[in-house]
Design a protein around this motif. Structure first.
Motif, PDB file in Angstrom:
ATOM      1  N   ALA A   1       0.832  -1.206   0.000  1.00 48.98           N
ATOM      2  CA  ALA A   1       0.000   0.000   0.000  1.00 48.98           C
ATOM      3  C   ALA A   1       0.864   1.253   0.000  1.00 48.98           C
ATOM      4  CB  ALA A   1      -0.914   0.005   1.225  1.00 48.98           C
ATOM      5  N   PRO A   2       0.392   2.336  -0.620  1.00 48.71           N
ATOM      6  CA  PRO A   2       1.123   3.604  -0.557  1.00 48.71           C
ATOM      7  C   PRO A   2       1.255   4.062   0.889  1.00 48.71           C
ATOM      8  CG  PRO A   2      -1.104   3.939  -1.406  1.00 48.71           C
ATOM      9  CD  PRO A   2      -0.872   2.475  -1.369  1.00 48.71           C
ATOM     10  N   THR A   3       2.392   4.670   1.216  1.00 48.93           N
ATOM     11  CA  THR A   3       2.678   5.062   2.596  1.00 48.93           C
ATOM     12  C   THR A   3       3.043   6.542   2.677  1.00 48.93           C
ATOM     13  OG1 THR A   3       3.453   2.845   3.167  1.00 48.93           O
ATOM     14  CG2 THR A   3       4.154   4.654   4.592  1.00 48.93           C
ATOM     15  N   VAL A   4       2.358   7.249   3.567  1.00 50.27           N
ATOM     16  CA  VAL A   4       2.655   8.658   3.829  1.00 50.27           C
ATOM     17  C   VAL A   4       3.397   8.732   5.152  1.00 50.27           C
ATOM     18  CG1 VAL A   4       1.698  10.963   4.194  1.00 50.27           C
ATOM     19  CG2 VAL A   4       0.578   9.374   2.591  1.00 50.27           C
ATOM     20  N   VAL A   5       4.608   9.260   5.132  1.00 46.87           N
ATOM     21  CA  VAL A   5       5.436   9.367   6.329  1.00 46.87           C
ATOM     22  C   VAL A   5       5.438  10.809   6.814  1.00 46.87           C
ATOM     23  CG1 VAL A   5       7.777   9.193   7.266  1.00 46.87           C
ATOM     24  CG2 VAL A   5       6.892   7.402   5.747  1.00 46.87           C
ATOM     25  N   ASP A   6       4.832  11.028   7.976  1.00 52.20           N
ATOM     26  CA  ASP A   6       4.896  12.332   8.629  1.00 52.20           C
ATOM     27  C   ASP A   6       5.975  12.225   9.699  1.00 52.20           C
ATOM     28  OD1 ASP A   6       4.441  14.843   9.644  1.00 52.20           O
ATOM     29  OD2 ASP A   6       2.587  14.312  10.693  1.00 52.20           O
ATOM     30  N   PRO A   7       7.161  12.790   9.476  1.00 57.07           N
ATOM     31  CA  PRO A   7       8.290  12.573  10.383  1.00 57.07           C
ATOM     32  C   PRO A   7       8.178  13.421  11.648  1.00 57.07           C
ATOM     33  CG  PRO A   7       8.960  14.008   8.602  1.00 57.07           C
ATOM     34  CD  PRO A   7       7.535  13.618   8.312  1.00 57.07           C
ATOM     35  N   VAL A   8       7.280  13.013  12.532  1.00 51.78           N
ATOM     36  CA  VAL A   8       6.998  13.793  13.737  1.00 51.78           C
ATOM     37  C   VAL A   8       8.221  13.798  14.646  1.00 51.78           C
ATOM     38  CG1 VAL A   8       5.535  13.958  15.779  1.00 51.78           C
ATOM     39  CG2 VAL A   8       4.552  13.257  13.583  1.00 51.78           C
ATOM     40  N   MET A   9       8.723  14.999  14.919  1.00 50.65           N
ATOM     41  CA  MET A   9       9.913  15.123  15.762  1.00 50.65           C
ATOM     42  C   MET A   9       9.696  16.026  16.958  1.00 50.65           C
ATOM     43  SD  MET A   9      12.830  15.255  12.799  1.00 50.65           S
ATOM     44  CE  MET A   9      13.073  13.826  11.706  1.00 50.65           C
ATOM     45  N   VAL A  10       8.956  17.127  16.748  1.00 50.09           N
ATOM     46  CA  VAL A  10       8.693  18.094  17.819  1.00 50.09           C
ATOM     47  C   VAL A  10       7.239  18.496  17.758  1.00 50.09           C
ATOM     48  CG1 VAL A  10       9.316  20.333  18.822  1.00 50.09           C
ATOM     49  CG2 VAL A  10      11.068  18.946  17.708  1.00 50.09           C
ATOM     50  N   ALA A  11       6.556  18.547  18.895  1.00 54.73           N
ATOM     51  CA  ALA A  11       5.163  18.983  18.945  1.00 54.73           C
ATOM     52  C   ALA A  11       5.077  20.479  18.700  1.00 54.73           C
ATOM     53  CB  ALA A  11       4.552  18.642  20.301  1.00 54.73           C
ATOM     54  N   ALA A  12       3.875  20.957  18.329  1.00 57.18           N
ATOM     55  CA  ALA A  12       3.669  22.387  18.109  1.00 57.18           C
ATOM     56  C   ALA A  12       3.970  23.186  19.371  1.00 57.18           C
ATOM     57  CB  ALA A  12       2.230  22.641  17.656  1.00 57.18           C
ATOM     58  N   SER A  13       3.816  22.556  20.539  1.00 57.64           N
ATOM     59  CA  SER A  13       4.100  23.219  21.814  1.00 57.64           C
ATOM     60  C   SER A  13       5.598  23.343  22.072  1.00 57.64           C
ATOM     61  CB  SER A  13       3.448  22.427  22.952  1.00 57.64           C
ATOM     62  OG  SER A  13       3.965  21.100  22.986  1.00 57.64           O
TER      63      SER A  13
ATOM     64  N   GLY B   1      -0.186  18.750  11.141  1.00 57.30           N
ATOM     65  CA  GLY B   1       0.566  17.771  10.357  1.00 57.30           C
ATOM     66  C   GLY B   1      -0.126  16.426  10.298  1.00 57.30           C
ATOM     67  N   CYS B   2      -0.733  16.020  11.415  1.00 59.32           N
ATOM     68  CA  CYS B   2      -1.459  14.744  11.451  1.00 59.32           C
ATOM     69  C   CYS B   2      -2.653  14.788  10.505  1.00 59.32           C
ATOM     70  CB  CYS B   2      -1.939  14.456  12.869  1.00 59.32           C
ATOM     71  SG  CYS B   2      -0.643  14.448  14.115  1.00 59.32           S
ATOM     72  N   ALA B   3      -3.405  15.877  10.552  1.00 61.75           N
ATOM     73  CA  ALA B   3      -4.590  15.995   9.697  1.00 61.75           C
ATOM     74  C   ALA B   3      -4.211  15.998   8.224  1.00 61.75           C
ATOM     75  CB  ALA B   3      -5.362  17.264  10.048  1.00 61.75           C
TER      76      ALA B   3
END
Length: 452
Positions: free
Chosen positions: A106-118, A216-218
């Motif tokens: 399946a196609p994969t979307v990678v959101d490279p979460v490293m730091v929260a908006a806070s 970013g999640c949305a």
């Protein structure tokens, strides 16, 4: 009688990410967005966070065996049409997810979460290097400027640098990279999509808000949902970027800190269309019953009603044609449909930039008797001249004129007078509720009839 079932078969999306107890980001945001996008969300939780709108209080990473078991359980049972990754936290988790993605078609979307908006860190520094292999397995990687800097050593501050960062990510093996511009200062948010063959830029006016939690999640979840439906990559990205722009403007004011983006904003917008149509139809019927013919200009009158989340003329309902003067009074030429108005809809949308609670507008003729009656309205009246700007900047002239009119009065005006309309001066009545628009129109009508 026992009823026959009628099952539906939405495409399935697997999100592998952390849990946000505040509900604005992480798995919670992913599942909300996926469901709103018409897909079925499944999940593998990588970590549990204790957080709210003010920040992250604690994080607990699940054992990799448990994460692996979740992935295996989903993939063994569901025909997964797209995968999306979020917070992975540690080197071991990144490596595990890389292996799972590598074995998934399946196609994969990678959101490279490293730091929260806070500002709270969500990825161990030593795990950053492990992302290179996951990026190489991705259909699309969606870093913000800071994450792009970590992954490529290029921290974009301009469009050219975003393109360079995207190109480096593609060289690392990603099919495509969407370098997001939300963290880059400027009046516009510029997102750059880079593939091996093309570069595409998406621009949106920046929204003046701190309520961007879960953005970013949305975005990555919305793109994954569209890929699961079979959209081409550029179509999926365009739809996701448009959704996020609206989700940020109409954010959710929850909690003591900055709120979250509105994950289901487009679903709510579609749900509001029937009520908006009925409201406009009710206004039109009231105008027929009252016989507003004395207020109808030579070009005709139109009524526009915007959904609570409208951003474009096509998201406003109006009379298909116009309300015109006939021998038997004011009559609409046809029924009400979305996208039927241009001028009134554009003005209403421009006014909503100043007061998003405004939802209804109508244009009326303007002469001395109408001018005198405007003083009887319950709110102030603003003026502008749309003819001051030469073609082809007609839309900009209306937007600038509405800004000028709002700035000239205290609060939201009940009416705007355009002295420079091509058809001659016109007055536009504005309201948040249908009854208020009818009442303001009746005020003008009674004054005009008395003057005659």
């Amino acid at each position: 009688m026992t009823r026959q079932e009628a099952p539906v078969e939405p495409p399935v999306v697997l999100t592998i990410a952390g849990s946000d107890s505040g509900g604005g980001a992480g798995i919670q945001a992913d599942l909300k967005t996926i469901e709103a996008g018409g897909a079925f969300g499944t999940s593998a939780i990588t970590s549990v966070t204790a957080q709210n709108t003010t920040g992250v209080e604690s994080t607990h990473v699940l054992p990799t065996d448990e994460i692996d078991a979740q992935c295996e359980a989903v993939l063994a049972d569901f025909d997964v049409a797209a995968v999306k990754t979020g917070m992975l936290a540690t080197t071991e988790v990144v490596e595990l997810v890389t292996d799972q993605v590598r074995d998934t078609a399946a196609p994969t979307v990678v959101d490279p979460v490293m730091v929260a908006a806070s500002g709270d860190r969500l990825l161990a520094e030593e795990a950053e290097a492990a992302y290179a292999d996951l990026v190489a397995e991705s259909t699309l990687v969606t870093p913000n400027a800071d994450e792009a800097g970590v992954l490529t050593d290029v921290t974009p501050e301009r469009e050219a640098e975003a393109r360079e960062a995207g190109e480096r990510l593609v060289q690392m093996g990603a099919d495509a990279a969407l370098v997001k511009g939300g963290h880059v200062p400027g009046d516009a948010v510029v997102d750059v999509l880079v593939t091996a063959d093309s570069v595409e830029t998406f621009r949106h006016p920046r929204v003046d808000t701190d309520a961007t939690h879960g953005s970013g999640c949305a975005l990555s979840s919305a793109i994954a949902a569209r890929l699961a439906h079979g959209d081409d990559l550029d179509e999926a990205v365009g739809a996701g970027v448009d959704l996020l722009a609206r989700a940020v403007r109409y954010n959710l004011d929850v909690g003591e800190g900055p709120g979250a983006v509105h994950h289901a904003v487009e679903l709510r917008d579609r749900a509001a269309r029937d009520d908006t149509t009925e409201a406009v139809e009710g206004i039109v019927q009231s105008f027929v019953d009252l016989n507003v013919a004395p207020l109808v200009p030579e070009v005709g009158t139109n009524v526009a009603g915007a959904t609570p989340y409208a951003e474009r003329p096509g998201e406003t309902a109006a009379v298909d044609g116009r309300i015109t003067r006939t021998l038997s009074g004011a009559r609409p030429s046809r029924g009400v449909r979305f996208g039927a108005s241009t001028n009134v809809a554009r003005l209403l949308l421009a006014a909503r930039e100043r007061d998003p609670r405004l939802r209804f507008a109508v244009n009326c003729r303007y002469d001395d008797s109408v001018a005198s009656a405007l003083g009887d309205l319950d709110r102030p009246v603003g003026e502008f001249d749309s003819g001051e700007a030469a073609e082809p900047a007609e839309t900009s002239a209306v937007e600038r004129g509405v800004d000028t009119a709002f700035e000239s009065v205290d609060g939201t005006p009940a009416a705007l007078v355009d002295r420079g309309a091509r058809e001659g001066p016109l007055v536009y009545l504005l309201a948040r509720e249908p009854d208020a628009l009818v009442d303001r129109t009746l005020t003008l009508l009674e004054a005009v009839e008395s003057a005659e």
